[in-house]
Design a protein around this motif. Structure first.
Motif, PDB file in Angstrom:
ATOM      1  N   ASP A 136      10.691   7.448 -13.690  1.00  0.00           N
ATOM      2  CA  ASP A 136      11.603   8.459 -14.202  1.00  0.00           C
ATOM      3  C   ASP A 136      11.510   9.727 -13.356  1.00  0.00           C
ATOM      4  OD1 ASP A 136      13.439   9.534 -16.120  1.00  0.00           O
ATOM      5  OD2 ASP A 136      11.776  10.711 -16.934  1.00  0.00           O
ATOM      6  N   GLY A 137      12.658  10.254 -12.962  1.00  0.00           N
ATOM      7  CA  GLY A 137      12.689  11.480 -12.171  1.00  0.00           C
ATOM      8  C   GLY A 137      12.420  11.290 -10.696  1.00  0.00           C
ATOM      9  N   PHE A 138      12.334  10.045 -10.231  1.00  0.00           N
ATOM     10  CA  PHE A 138      12.064   9.729  -8.820  1.00  0.00           C
ATOM     11  C   PHE A 138      13.392   9.308  -8.197  1.00  0.00           C
ATOM     12  CE2 PHE A 138      10.610   7.090  -5.284  1.00  0.00           C
ATOM     13  CZ  PHE A 138       9.418   7.668  -4.878  1.00  0.00           C
ATOM     14  N   HIS A 139      13.925  10.134  -7.297  1.00  0.00           N
ATOM     15  CA  HIS A 139      15.266   9.928  -6.761  1.00  0.00           C
ATOM     16  C   HIS A 139      15.187   9.616  -5.257  1.00  0.00           C
ATOM     17  CE1 HIS A 139      16.656  11.823 -10.518  1.00  0.00           C
ATOM     18  NE2 HIS A 139      15.703  12.723 -10.293  1.00  0.00           N
ATOM     19  N   HIS A 140      15.654   8.466  -4.868  1.00  0.00           N
ATOM     20  CA  HIS A 140      15.656   8.052  -3.469  1.00  0.00           C
ATOM     21  C   HIS A 140      16.972   8.444  -2.821  1.00  0.00           C
ATOM     22  CE1 HIS A 140      16.687   4.887  -0.397  1.00  0.00           C
ATOM     23  NE2 HIS A 140      15.560   5.355   0.096  1.00  0.00           N
ATOM     24  N   LEU A 141      16.886   9.206  -1.725  1.00  0.00           N
ATOM     25  CA  LEU A 141      18.069   9.584  -0.961  1.00  0.00           C
ATOM     26  C   LEU A 141      17.994   8.932   0.414  1.00  0.00           C
ATOM     27  CD1 LEU A 141      17.907  11.900  -3.133  1.00  0.00           C
ATOM     28  CD2 LEU A 141      19.045  13.340  -1.432  1.00  0.00           C
ATOM     29  N   PRO A 142      18.861   7.965   0.688  1.00  0.00           N
ATOM     30  CA  PRO A 142      18.843   7.330   2.011  1.00  0.00           C
ATOM     31  C   PRO A 142      18.914   8.371   3.117  1.00  0.00           C
ATOM     32  CG  PRO A 142      20.341   6.172   0.546  1.00  0.00           C
ATOM     33  CD  PRO A 142      19.916   7.433  -0.177  1.00  0.00           C
TER      34      PRO A 142
ATOM     35  N   ARG B  35       0.833  -1.205   0.000  1.00  0.00           N
ATOM     36  CA  ARG B  35       0.000   0.000   0.000  1.00  0.00           C
ATOM     37  C   ARG B  35       0.866   1.252   0.000  1.00  0.00           C
ATOM     38  NH1 ARG B  35      -4.331   1.972  -2.109  1.00  0.00           N
ATOM     39  NH2 ARG B  35      -5.579   3.325  -0.757  1.00  0.00           N
ATOM     40  N   PHE B  36       1.938   1.235   0.781  1.00  0.00           N
ATOM     41  CA  PHE B  36       2.860   2.361   0.847  1.00  0.00           C
ATOM     42  C   PHE B  36       3.466   2.639  -0.533  1.00  0.00           C
ATOM     43  CE2 PHE B  36       7.318   3.802   1.552  1.00  0.00           C
ATOM     44  CZ  PHE B  36       7.057   5.010   2.171  1.00  0.00           C
ATOM     45  N   ALA B  37       3.933   1.594  -1.195  1.00  0.00           N
ATOM     46  CA  ALA B  37       4.534   1.758  -2.521  1.00  0.00           C
ATOM     47  C   ALA B  37       3.512   2.280  -3.529  1.00  0.00           C
ATOM     48  CB  ALA B  37       5.125   0.434  -2.990  1.00  0.00           C
ATOM     49  N   GLN B  38       2.285   1.763  -3.447  1.00  0.00           N
ATOM     50  CA  GLN B  38       1.231   2.207  -4.366  1.00  0.00           C
ATOM     51  C   GLN B  38       0.929   3.687  -4.181  1.00  0.00           C
ATOM     52  OE1 GLN B  38      -2.848   0.933  -3.529  1.00  0.00           O
ATOM     53  NE2 GLN B  38      -3.105   0.410  -5.695  1.00  0.00           N
ATOM     54  N   GLN B  39       0.819   4.130  -2.931  1.00  0.00           N
ATOM     55  CA  GLN B  39       0.509   5.525  -2.663  1.00  0.00           C
ATOM     56  C   GLN B  39       1.668   6.443  -3.046  1.00  0.00           C
ATOM     57  OE1 GLN B  39      -0.488   5.160   1.468  1.00  0.00           O
ATOM     58  NE2 GLN B  39      -2.639   4.661   1.045  1.00  0.00           N
ATOM     59  N   GLN B  40       2.894   5.986  -2.843  1.00  0.00           N
ATOM     60  CA  GLN B  40       4.046   6.778  -3.269  1.00  0.00           C
ATOM     61  C   GLN B  40       4.065   6.923  -4.789  1.00  0.00           C
ATOM     62  OE1 GLN B  40       6.878   8.231  -1.742  1.00  0.00           O
ATOM     63  NE2 GLN B  40       5.979   8.046   0.298  1.00  0.00           N
ATOM     64  N   GLN B  41       3.708   5.867  -5.475  1.00  0.00           N
ATOM     65  CA  GLN B  41       3.657   5.915  -6.938  1.00  0.00           C
ATOM     66  C   GLN B  41       2.555   6.871  -7.413  1.00  0.00           C
ATOM     67  OE1 GLN B  41       3.530   2.016  -8.682  1.00  0.00           O
ATOM     68  NE2 GLN B  41       4.361   2.754 -10.608  1.00  0.00           N
ATOM     69  N   GLN B  42       1.408   6.845  -6.731  1.00  0.00           N
ATOM     70  CA  GLN B  42       0.324   7.766  -7.068  1.00  0.00           C
ATOM     71  C   GLN B  42       0.741   9.216  -6.825  1.00  0.00           C
ATOM     72  OE1 GLN B  42      -2.718   6.192  -4.497  1.00  0.00           O
ATOM     73  NE2 GLN B  42      -3.553   4.827  -6.066  1.00  0.00           N
ATOM     74  N   LEU B  43       1.450   9.441  -5.727  1.00  0.00           N
ATOM     75  CA  LEU B  43       1.918  10.790  -5.411  1.00  0.00           C
ATOM     76  C   LEU B  43       2.913  11.273  -6.469  1.00  0.00           C
ATOM     77  CD1 LEU B  43       2.001  13.197  -3.517  1.00  0.00           C
ATOM     78  CD2 LEU B  43       3.580  11.940  -2.041  1.00  0.00           C
ATOM     79  N   ALA B  44       3.810  10.394  -6.884  1.00  0.00           N
ATOM     80  CA  ALA B  44       4.771  10.754  -7.926  1.00  0.00           C
ATOM     81  C   ALA B  44       4.053  11.101  -9.233  1.00  0.00           C
ATOM     82  CB  ALA B  44       5.759   9.610  -8.145  1.00  0.00           C
TER      83      ALA B  44
END
Length: 238
Positions: free
Chosen positions: A192-198, A130-139
């Motif tokens: 594309d354009g989604f950058h993860h910074l630890p 669910r977290f991944a899905q919502q992050q994808q929707q937000l992106a």
């Protein structure tokens, strides 16, 4: 494979519930800092910046917005840009809350969006899927409606290092935070354009606010510097 913390969660459940209740009862509740939540700084090429997320994005742990993440990041970027910045963050927000909030904003273009989310998804028992899905929707919303070129997603903090959390509660929450963070890292290879910074702030108590849960101004400065460096690299490459 089922992780050790997931296996042990059931036998530990009474203790975890008791610890959670004690933490909530004794927690020092710091306010969101005063100060503007949008503005213009600097000179040079225009940079339109949106910062969104939870209490850390809102700057809890700082006394005013100039010492918080948004203020320090805008000031740092203003050394080489005319920065138009806007902060949309609220204590307690999960990804779903931020998704709703951003969807209600008038459409306007931003070059960069900074997202700071995940802790409340962990404490709210939001599943990895669910977290991944919502992050994808937000992106998708940020890119399609607000023309965001780059989304910089701060990793989920290492909750096992939060001074306010006792063991084994800190360990259990920390393991779930790591799983959600791994999902963010995976999304960065898919969008594309989604950058993860630890989220690599030092796990030193001197970087924690007095509540033992949020960053303090020194930590916000460290975090802002890291984000500014990444933003500048992206625009140099562009």
């Amino acid at each position: 494979m089922i992780a050790a913390d997931q296996i042990l969660r059931l036998p530990l459940l009474p203790l975890l519930i008791a610890q959670g209740m004690v933490v909530r009862r004794k927690a020092l509740r710091l306010p969101e800092p005063e100060g503007p939540r949008q503005g213009r700084l600097g000179s040079g090429p225009f940079l339109r910046l949106l910062i969104a997320g939870d209490s850390s994005a809102a700057g809890v742990g700082a006394s005013d917005q100039t010492q918080a993440l948004a203020g320090q990041l805008a000031h740092r970027l203003a050394q080489g840009h005319t920065v138009h910045w806007q902060l949309e963050a609220t204590t307690g927000h999960r990804t779903a809350d931020t998704l709703r909030r951003i969807s209600q904003l008038p459409a306007r273009p931003f070059d960069v969006a900074i997202l700071a989310l995940g802790v409340n998804d962990v404490t709210g028992a939001v599943s990895q899927g669910r977290f991944a899905q919502q992050q994808q929707q937000l992106a998708s919303l940020l890119k399609d409606r607000f023309s965001v070129r780059h989304i910089l997603v701060s990793g989920v903090p290492h909750m096992e290092h939060f001074p306010a959390l006792p063991q084994p509660l800190a360990w259990v929450l920390g393991q779930q935070a790591r799983r959600l963070d791994h999902r963010l890292a995976r999304l960065s290879t898919q969008i594309d354009g989604f950058h993860h910074l630890p989220f690599d702030l030092p796990s030193d108590p001197h970087f924690a606010a007095e509540d033992g849960y949020h960053p303090n101004p020194k930590a916000y400065s460290f975090w802002a510097e890291r984000l500014a460096h990444e933003i500048e690299k992206l625009f140099i490459r562009a």
